[in-house]
Design an enzyme around this catalytic site. Structure first.
Site, PDB file in Angstrom:
ATOM      1  N   ASP A 147       0.826  -1.212   0.000  1.00  0.00           N
ATOM      2  CA  ASP A 147       0.000   0.000   0.000  1.00  0.00           C
ATOM      3  C   ASP A 147       0.863   1.265   0.000  1.00  0.00           C
ATOM      4  OD1 ASP A 147      -2.458   1.281   0.015  1.00  0.00           O
ATOM      5  OD2 ASP A 147      -3.229   0.178   1.732  1.00  0.00           O
ATOM      6  N   GLU A 180      -1.250   1.858  -5.161  1.00  0.00           N
ATOM      7  CA  GLU A 180      -1.079   3.309  -4.936  1.00  0.00           C
ATOM      8  C   GLU A 180      -2.222   4.081  -5.590  1.00  0.00           C
ATOM      9  OE1 GLU A 180      -0.824   3.668  -8.442  1.00  0.00           O
ATOM     10  OE2 GLU A 180       0.448   5.427  -8.001  1.00  0.00           O
ATOM     11  N   TRP A 181      -3.328   3.350  -5.848  1.00  0.00           N
ATOM     12  CA  TRP A 181      -4.614   3.927  -6.251  1.00  0.00           C
ATOM     13  C   TRP A 181      -4.561   4.660  -7.594  1.00  0.00           C
ATOM     14  CZ3 TRP A 181      -2.742   6.359  -1.399  1.00  0.00           C
ATOM     15  CH2 TRP A 181      -2.805   5.456  -0.333  1.00  0.00           C
ATOM     16  N   GLY A 182      -3.542   4.374  -8.410  1.00  0.00           N
ATOM     17  CA  GLY A 182      -3.438   5.033  -9.714  1.00  0.00           C
ATOM     18  C   GLY A 182      -2.954   6.465  -9.618  1.00  0.00           C
ATOM     19  N   ASP A 183      -2.382   6.851  -8.478  1.00  0.00           N
ATOM     20  CA  ASP A 183      -2.022   8.258  -8.255  1.00  0.00           C
ATOM     21  C   ASP A 183      -0.690   8.682  -8.868  1.00  0.00           C
ATOM     22  OD1 ASP A 183      -4.331   8.669  -6.905  1.00  0.00           O
ATOM     23  OD2 ASP A 183      -3.445   8.775  -4.902  1.00  0.00           O
ATOM     24  N   ASP A 202     -10.389   3.251  -3.508  1.00  0.00           N
ATOM     25  CA  ASP A 202     -11.066   2.030  -3.036  1.00  0.00           C
ATOM     26  C   ASP A 202     -12.482   1.896  -3.598  1.00  0.00           C
ATOM     27  OD1 ASP A 202      -8.796   1.709  -1.597  1.00  0.00           O
ATOM     28  OD2 ASP A 202      -9.753   1.709   0.368  1.00  0.00           O
TER      29      ASP A 202
END
Ligand code: GLA
Length: 399
Positions: A147, A180-183, A202
């Site tokens: 994460d 990393e949530w596409g950041d 999420d």
């Protein structure tokens, strides 16, 4: 001479790393993860029971393999810096738990974070990457979700490459899941670094919603679906876009769950269930174990779907498959029933990316409905059906 040996060692290390990478996750990983349903409320009994349920419910037989522990398993580090599991929640230790899960023919996954702390405030891996990788290898861990909380100032490509190399050098085959949530533009570096990378924030168990929490949001099925546009060219065997774990069985309607599952299979998404496998309705089991829909996800060509038709609330997605076959998913996003009247001849499938091409004016294909589990005609005549709100029709075409 010394530099020759240094180069040789580096080459051998990277061959080992890439060899391992490409041996794993040739099709999208399938399993279960504790977060969506249980968040931090986890312990070793739950993990054992979920492993038992994965076998008893037929999920293992349908292809699910990984039992993944998400955040909050961690205790403190010992005096040498080695991480230990929370002694109250995991008193038998992770090696014993991994042995149990392996004895069921399944694999065990775990979670950590590139920063000093995880999103749940537990110990992260920053500065301990090699020690943690060695520890996971000793425990027999087969999958790591990594994460991105508490990482201010860190470079995502560099941090994830550090953990990748630590994992491969520890020598135990492990699927590496980047979260990393596409950041940080993951499509530009994640395919070489991990087996899968999150493309969004999420998921939330709703059809169409965004739930804001100040600095971050959770997204419903349609919201996540729409964020996948344009990403298909980055995915393929051993490197998958990850639109987050499944919410099937967590509160949406049967129809919505079925559509959510179908769309994730069309997207060649990792199929990581996120519900309580110990207490599933028959409907939930039927969705999660529909082998013909799963076969779309696990198709060896490894090509993600594209949106072929966009009529607003009525969309049609096409997923090219091996052997010049194709699956189509008719989706009703809206609140009114749609009268489908689909004339195949008007919509040839021509996918430049995969080379899959079906011309319905020239060739006739049989049409199999994968939820009705029967043939419903051929491409010689239009497909006619009522498509309920939030529902899908998923068909596979074959000669
Ligand atoms: C982040 C991840 C989630 C989950 C939690 C755990 O929000 O995106 O999937 O792992 O952290 O704290």
């Amino acid at each position: 001479m010394k530099s020759f040996y240094t180069v040789l060692v580096l080459v051998l290390f990277s061959l080992n790393a890439f060899g391992q990478k490409f041996d794993l996750a040739k099709t999208p990983p399938m399993g279960w993860n504790s977060w969506n349903r249980f968040a931090c409320d986890i312990n070793e009994d739950l993990i054992r029971q979920v492993a038992d349920a994965m076998v008893a419910t037929g999920m293992k037989d349908a292809g699910y393999q990984y039992i993944n522990i998400d955040d909050c398993w961690q205790g403190t580090r010992d005096s040498l810096g080695f991480i230990r599991p929370d002694p109250d929640r995991f008193p038998s230790g992770m090696k014993k738990l991994a042995d149990y899960v392996h004895s069921k023919g399944l694999k065990l996954g775990i979670y950590s974070d590139a920063g000093a702390h995880t999103c749940g405030g537990r110990a992260g891996s920053r500065g301990y990457e090699n020690q943690d990788a060695i520890t996971y290898a000793q425990w027999g861990i087969d999958y790591l979700k990594f994460d991105w909380c508490d990482t201010k100032g860190l470079s995502a490509p560099a941090s994830y490459a550090t953990m990748r190399d630590a994992l491969y050098n520890a020598g135990h085959p492990i699927v590496f899941s980047i979260c990393e949530w596409g950041d940080n533009n993951p499509t530009q570096w994640a395919p070489e670094t991990g087996h899968l990378w999150r493309t969004t924030g999420d998921i939330h168990n709703c059809w169409d919603c965004e739930m804001g929490f100040g600095t971050w949001s959770k997204f419903g099925v349609l919201n996540i679906l729409d964020k996948q546009n344009g990403l298909r060219k980055y995915a393929g065997p051993s490197h998958w876009n990850d639109p987050d774990m499944l919410e099937v069985g967590n509160g949406m309607t049967y129809i919505e769950d079925r559509a959510h599952f179908s769309l994730w299979c069309m997207l060649a998404a990792p199929l990581i269930s996120g519900n309580d496998l110990r207490n599933m309705s028959k409907e939930t089991i039927d969705i999660l174990t529909n082998k013909e829909v799963i076969a779309l996800d696990q198709d060896p060509l490894g090509v993600q779907c594209y949106k072929m038709v966009d009529f607003g609330d009525y969309e049609i997605y096409a997923k090219p498959l091996a052997n010049n076959e194709v699956a189509l998913c008719f989706l009703n996003r809206g609140k009114e029933t749609i009268k489908v009247n689909f004339n195949w001849k008007d919509y040839p499938v021509m996918d430049g990316m995969s080379g899959v091409s079906l011309d319905f004016s020239r060739d006739i294909y049989k049409v199999r409905d994968l939820w009705l589990k029967k043939e419903i005609g051929t491409t010689a005549t239009p497909l006619k059906a009522d498509l309920q709100p939030h529902d899908v029709i998923v068909v596979r075409l074959f000669k």
